[in-house]
Every structure is written in C-alpha cells, then in structure tokens.
Design a protein around this motif. Structure first.
Motif, PDB file in Angstrom:
ATOM      1  N   ARG A  52     -30.794 -43.024  54.728  1.00 20.18           N
ATOM      2  CA  ARG A  52     -30.013 -42.604  55.890  1.00 20.18           C
ATOM      3  C   ARG A  52     -29.531 -43.810  56.691  1.00 20.18           C
ATOM      4  NH1 ARG A  52     -29.888 -37.372  55.916  1.00 20.18           N
ATOM      5  NH2 ARG A  52     -31.621 -36.139  55.118  1.00 20.18           N
ATOM      6  N   LYS A  53     -28.319 -43.696  57.235  1.00 23.18           N
ATOM      7  CA  LYS A  53     -27.727 -44.814  57.959  1.00 23.18           C
ATOM      8  C   LYS A  53     -28.419 -45.051  59.283  1.00 23.18           C
ATOM      9  CE  LYS A  53     -24.244 -41.917  60.208  1.00 23.18           C
ATOM     10  NZ  LYS A  53     -22.796 -41.743  60.502  1.00 23.18           N
ATOM     11  N   SER A  54     -28.798 -43.993  59.935  1.00 27.08           N
ATOM     12  CA  SER A  54     -29.281 -44.117  61.300  1.00 27.08           C
ATOM     13  C   SER A  54     -30.716 -44.598  61.342  1.00 27.08           C
ATOM     14  CB  SER A  54     -29.149 -42.778  62.023  1.00 27.08           C
ATOM     15  OG  SER A  54     -29.791 -41.759  61.284  1.00 27.08           O
ATOM     16  N   SER A  55     -31.573 -43.904  60.646  1.00 30.41           N
ATOM     17  CA  SER A  55     -32.996 -44.224  60.719  1.00 30.41           C
ATOM     18  C   SER A  55     -33.450 -45.155  59.612  1.00 30.41           C
ATOM     19  CB  SER A  55     -33.825 -42.942  60.659  1.00 30.41           C
ATOM     20  OG  SER A  55     -33.623 -42.295  59.418  1.00 30.41           O
ATOM     21  N   GLY A  56     -32.635 -45.237  58.563  1.00 35.15           N
ATOM     22  CA  GLY A  56     -33.061 -46.012  57.409  1.00 35.15           C
ATOM     23  C   GLY A  56     -34.126 -45.314  56.599  1.00 35.15           C
ATOM     24  N   SER A  57     -34.454 -44.080  56.998  1.00 36.50           N
ATOM     25  CA  SER A  57     -35.480 -43.360  56.238  1.00 36.50           C
ATOM     26  C   SER A  57     -34.950 -43.043  54.849  1.00 36.50           C
ATOM     27  CB  SER A  57     -35.864 -42.074  56.959  1.00 36.50           C
ATOM     28  OG  SER A  57     -34.750 -41.227  57.106  1.00 36.50           O
ATOM     29  N   ILE A  58     -35.869 -42.926  53.919  1.00 35.54           N
ATOM     30  CA  ILE A  58     -35.505 -42.762  52.519  1.00 35.54           C
ATOM     31  C   ILE A  58     -36.178 -41.516  51.954  1.00 35.54           C
ATOM     32  CG2 ILE A  58     -35.490 -43.820  50.233  1.00 35.54           C
ATOM     33  CD1 ILE A  58     -35.767 -46.528  51.625  1.00 35.54           C
ATOM     34  N   PHE A  59     -35.360 -40.716  51.295  1.00 38.30           N
ATOM     35  CA  PHE A  59     -35.845 -39.548  50.555  1.00 38.30           C
ATOM     36  C   PHE A  59     -35.877 -39.888  49.080  1.00 38.30           C
ATOM     37  CE2 PHE A  59     -35.859 -35.454  48.584  1.00 38.30           C
ATOM     38  CZ  PHE A  59     -34.918 -35.536  47.564  1.00 38.30           C
ATOM     39  N   TYR A  60     -36.939 -39.465  48.394  1.00 38.92           N
ATOM     40  CA  TYR A  60     -37.033 -39.668  46.954  1.00 38.92           C
ATOM     41  C   TYR A  60     -37.194 -38.332  46.237  1.00 38.92           C
ATOM     42  CZ  TYR A  60     -37.921 -44.629  47.837  1.00 38.92           C
ATOM     43  OH  TYR A  60     -37.821 -45.941  48.230  1.00 38.92           O
ATOM     44  N   ALA A  61     -36.571 -38.222  45.089  1.00 32.10           N
ATOM     45  CA  ALA A  61     -36.808 -37.068  44.233  1.00 32.10           C
ATOM     46  C   ALA A  61     -38.218 -37.158  43.655  1.00 32.10           C
ATOM     47  CB  ALA A  61     -35.786 -37.037  43.106  1.00 32.10           C
ATOM     48  N   ASP A  62     -38.812 -36.026  43.419  1.00 30.15           N
ATOM     49  CA  ASP A  62     -40.170 -36.007  42.872  1.00 30.15           C
ATOM     50  C   ASP A  62     -40.251 -36.727  41.527  1.00 30.15           C
ATOM     51  OD1 ASP A  62     -41.025 -32.661  44.089  1.00 30.15           O
ATOM     52  OD2 ASP A  62     -41.140 -34.625  45.050  1.00 30.15           O
ATOM     53  N   SER A  63     -39.169 -36.676  40.770  1.00 28.39           N
ATOM     54  CA  SER A  63     -39.177 -37.248  39.427  1.00 28.39           C
ATOM     55  C   SER A  63     -39.349 -38.763  39.432  1.00 28.39           C
ATOM     56  CB  SER A  63     -37.899 -36.870  38.679  1.00 28.39           C
ATOM     57  OG  SER A  63     -36.760 -37.313  39.399  1.00 28.39           O
TER      58      SER A  63
END
Length: 118
Positions: A52-63
């Motif tokens: 994400r641009k704002s928070s820099g948080s990162i989502f990952y796929a389970d795979s």
C-alpha cells in the motif's frame, strides 16, 4: 505515462532463491499502491503481494507467505520480490503492477519468466 520494467527472472532449481525487481518511470512512485502477480499456463492470474502507498503495509497470498518478501524503495522507484525456497509450482510469468490513476491496477509491466525445476 508510467512504465514498469521487471527484471530478475530465471531458471532455478527448487529450494533456491530469486529476487525480482520492478522499476517505474515517473516522479510520483511513492503515491502508487504496487502489487506483484503471477500467471502460470492455464491458470488465472494470482495476486502475490500488495504494498500500500500510504501505510506501506504489505498483504501476502497464503501460497507465498513465509517464503516471499515484497518491499519498495521509493528513492529508487523500485519494488522488489525476494523469493526463497522456490518450488516447481512457483513456475509462472511474474508481473508487477501499479494503481496509478485508479484504485485498481491499471499499469502493468511486461512480465518476467520464473522457471523452477526439481
């Protein structure tokens, strides 16, 4: 117009690592939410990581959680995907994408091939 260029793909044995890079043209890179995707033959495109641009948080796929790490360097207009412990099922074309003008991914790189053999 923003352009994305991926690099770093290759042909590796299972268990090894690769690091993909994606460099964007333009001066507002920090304002883009970025994503890494892949598509294997005969399969739907899969979102692997979203930064994400704002928070820099990162989502990952389970795979890929626990094996892949995404990051961004806004000073270099670049996002990275560090891929460890690669498996044959990771074989695919890998793409980076950006949300430039919309809240969907509207700008895509050309893709880079990753092939993992056992």
């Amino acid at each position: 117009q923003v352009q994305l260029v991926e690099s770093g793909g290759g042909y590796v044995q299972a268990g090894n690592s690769l690091r993909l890079s994606c460099t964007a043209s333009g001066r507002t890179f920090s304002g883009y939410t970025m994503g890494w995707f892949r598509q294997a033959p005969g399969r739907e495109r899969e979102c692997l990581a979203l930064i994400r641009k704002s928070s820099g948080s990162i989502f990952y796929a389970d795979s890929v959680k626990g094996r892949f790490t995404a990051s961004r360097d806004n000073a270099k207009n670049t996002v990275y995907l560090q891929m460890n412990n690669l498996k044959p099922q990771d074989t695919a074309v890998y793409y980076c994408a950006a949300q430039v003008a919309q809240t969907t991914f509207d700008t895509w790189g050309q893709g880079t091939q990753v092939t993992v053999f056992s």
